[in-house]
Design an enzyme around this catalytic site. Sequence first.
Site, PDB file in Angstrom:
ATOM      1  N   TYR A  73      10.053  -8.110   1.460  1.00 19.19           N
ATOM      2  CA  TYR A  73       9.014  -8.691   2.312  1.00 19.19           C
ATOM      3  C   TYR A  73       9.544  -9.010   3.708  1.00 19.19           C
ATOM      4  O   TYR A  73       8.781  -9.032   4.675  1.00 19.19           O
ATOM      5  CB  TYR A  73       8.470  -9.988   1.701  1.00 19.19           C
ATOM      6  CG  TYR A  73       7.357  -9.787   0.719  1.00 19.19           C
ATOM      7  CD1 TYR A  73       7.536  -9.016  -0.421  1.00 19.19           C
ATOM      8  CD2 TYR A  73       6.114 -10.388   0.927  1.00 19.19           C
ATOM      9  CE1 TYR A  73       6.516  -8.841  -1.325  1.00 19.19           C
ATOM     10  CE2 TYR A  73       5.080 -10.218   0.021  1.00 19.19           C
ATOM     11  CZ  TYR A  73       5.289  -9.450  -1.106  1.00 19.19           C
ATOM     12  OH  TYR A  73       4.261  -9.282  -2.000  1.00 19.19           O
TER      13      TYR A  73
ATOM     14  N   LYS B 191      15.683  -4.365 -11.228  1.00 17.27           N
ATOM     15  CA  LYS B 191      15.679  -2.903 -11.384  1.00 17.27           C
ATOM     16  C   LYS B 191      17.117  -2.452 -11.123  1.00 17.27           C
ATOM     17  O   LYS B 191      17.404  -1.647 -10.227  1.00 17.27           O
ATOM     18  CB  LYS B 191      14.670  -2.279 -10.413  1.00 17.27           C
ATOM     19  CG  LYS B 191      14.458  -0.788 -10.588  1.00 17.27           C
ATOM     20  CD  LYS B 191      13.714  -0.406 -11.865  1.00 17.27           C
ATOM     21  CE  LYS B 191      13.661   1.099 -12.031  1.00 17.27           C
ATOM     22  NZ  LYS B 191      13.093   1.523 -13.325  1.00 17.27           N
TER      23      LYS B 191
ATOM     24  N   ASP C 288      10.069  -2.392 -14.946  1.00 15.95           N
ATOM     25  CA  ASP C 288       9.068  -1.498 -15.558  1.00 15.95           C
ATOM     26  C   ASP C 288       8.840  -1.855 -17.021  1.00 15.95           C
ATOM     27  O   ASP C 288       7.710  -1.916 -17.505  1.00 15.95           O
ATOM     28  CB  ASP C 288       9.452  -0.016 -15.377  1.00 15.95           C
ATOM     29  CG  ASP C 288      10.895   0.302 -15.728  1.00 15.95           C
ATOM     30  OD1 ASP C 288      11.689  -0.632 -15.934  1.00 15.95           O
ATOM     31  OD2 ASP C 288      11.234   1.498 -15.816  1.00 15.95           O
TER      32      ASP C 288
ATOM     33  N   ASP D 176       5.820 -10.765  -7.224  1.00 18.73           N
ATOM     34  CA  ASP D 176       4.433 -10.596  -6.786  1.00 18.73           C
ATOM     35  C   ASP D 176       3.653  -9.791  -7.812  1.00 18.73           C
ATOM     36  O   ASP D 176       2.556 -10.157  -8.233  1.00 18.73           O
ATOM     37  CB  ASP D 176       4.414  -9.880  -5.429  1.00 18.73           C
ATOM     38  CG  ASP D 176       3.005  -9.613  -4.944  1.00 18.73           C
ATOM     39  OD1 ASP D 176       2.179 -10.544  -4.990  1.00 18.73           O
ATOM     40  OD2 ASP D 176       2.722  -8.472  -4.531  1.00 18.73           O
TER      41      ASP D 176
ATOM     42  N   ASP E 239       0.679 -11.210 -10.937  1.00 24.32           N
ATOM     43  CA  ASP E 239      -0.724 -10.768 -11.051  1.00 24.32           C
ATOM     44  C   ASP E 239      -0.991 -10.310 -12.484  1.00 24.32           C
ATOM     45  O   ASP E 239      -2.025 -10.619 -13.072  1.00 24.32           O
ATOM     46  CB  ASP E 239      -1.025  -9.612 -10.082  1.00 24.32           C
ATOM     47  CG  ASP E 239      -1.696 -10.092  -8.801  1.00 24.32           C
ATOM     48  OD1 ASP E 239      -1.475 -11.263  -8.416  1.00 24.32           O
ATOM     49  OD2 ASP E 239      -2.438  -9.304  -8.185  1.00 24.32           O
TER      50      ASP E 239
HETATM   51  C1  IPM Z   1       0.612 -13.512  -3.329  1.00 24.43           C
HETATM   52  C2  IPM Z   1      -0.130 -12.551  -2.439  1.00 24.43           C
HETATM   53  C3  IPM Z   1       0.613 -12.416  -1.121  1.00 24.43           C
HETATM   54  C4  IPM Z   1       1.968 -11.815  -1.420  1.00 24.43           C
HETATM   55  C5  IPM Z   1      -0.106 -11.587  -0.030  1.00 24.43           C
HETATM   56  C6  IPM Z   1      -1.488 -12.170   0.254  1.00 24.43           C
HETATM   57  C7  IPM Z   1       0.699 -11.498   1.214  1.00 24.43           C
HETATM   58  O1  IPM Z   1      -0.283 -11.327  -3.075  1.00 24.43           O
HETATM   59  O2  IPM Z   1       0.805 -14.665  -2.922  1.00 24.43           O
HETATM   60  O3  IPM Z   1       0.999 -13.124  -4.418  1.00 24.43           O
HETATM   61  O4  IPM Z   1       2.107 -10.597  -1.523  1.00 24.43           O
HETATM   62  O5  IPM Z   1       2.923 -12.580  -1.563  1.00 24.43           O
HETATM   63 MG    MG Z   2       0.338 -11.307  -5.069  1.00 19.89          MG
END
Ligand code: IPM
Ligand code: MG
Length: 364
Positions: A142, A192, A224, A248, A252
């Site tokens: 990032y 990884k 993975d 990240d 999710d």
């Molecule tokens: C998160 C989001 C952010 C990230 C985006 C909005 C920049 O996906 O907080 O997980 O990638 O960190």
């Molecule tokens: Mg995210």
Amino acid sequence: MATFDIFVLPGDGIGPEVTAEGVRALEAIGQRFEHVFNFEQDLAGGAAIDAHGVAIRPETLERAKQSTAVLFGAVGGPKWDNPTAAVRPEQGLLALRRELGLWANLRPVKAEPALMHSSALKPEVLAGVDMLVIRELTSGIYFGTPQERRVVNGRREAIDTDYYNEDEIARVAHLGFRAARERRKQLTSVDKANVLASSRLWREVVVEVAAEYPDVKLEHVLVDAMTMHLINRPSSFDVVIADNMFGDIITDEASVLGGSMGMLPSASLGTLGEDGLGLGMYEPIHGSAPDIAGKGVANPLAMFLCTAMLLRHSCGLEDEARALEGAVARAVDDGLRTADIAAAGERTLGTREMADAVLERIGA
Ligand code: IPM
Ligand code: MG
């Protein structure tokens, strides 16, 4: 009477709707437990781009640094979605993380028995899911440089750099081991290492740090494979640590285990003081949800759980944090549902009604 300065950045989409409820939750806690929460508010993300041409202003970052905690809604939306634009809402969030030194992102994921029906996974797979993912937040791909787009010999190319140093890895590892010690004493480190040099350093440093925590069982899992295990055996995970990018992605995925993204809070913390407290930024993981913005139907529970984390990690108010978490749990147990967590045919509440129902249950 203790006083706390809360800096509120509602952002975009449903951000303003849910942060308004977070503020009400803190006010309710303040009244009941006799604390004073002072609130100041500013723009971030798309809202700041529209007003000031940047995703966050330098004075906003300065103000955030001076606060006890930042309560953050969400940023982004279709209006600012052009990926080649020089100014993007997400820059506001990344600048806050980096400038405030918030290197650890805590994302707890629990499968609530009452909400398992709203997950895509079978209840028997979800039973017992209770994990804490700690994502490194201020380094890795990032922020590594060079990060740029250029034209070489008439051809477009772009480069990102996955950089980690040992200190950045060690502090996340220590946090993970310490958290595991307070829980089920298992730590899963995601990397990884079979391909990336940065991951091989990650693994090496985690193994070195592990020597200080012989009571915690450590496993390394390639990212993975981790995406499979999270679906096949999610209840086997206790504390998980991962770098910025992998964290990240897997958070999710892990959010699906909780039933709805509308239930999941996160805390971004930096180096804490001797008392274990420090400046933090608290943000639901659901994002700006432009499809339901302004309709008054967003689930406020993730934001309530965020304010509980704020009380715990930045204010040192554990009893108050539990009171709020208890109220959320009671509202869910009592069958109260926003649309995202309702089963077919169940009655649903709007944002404000759900929030009222939780606030009524504080201390009940
Ligand atoms: C998160 C989001 C952010 C990230 C985006 C909005 C920049 O996906 O907080 O997980 O990638 O960190
Ligand atoms: Mg995210």
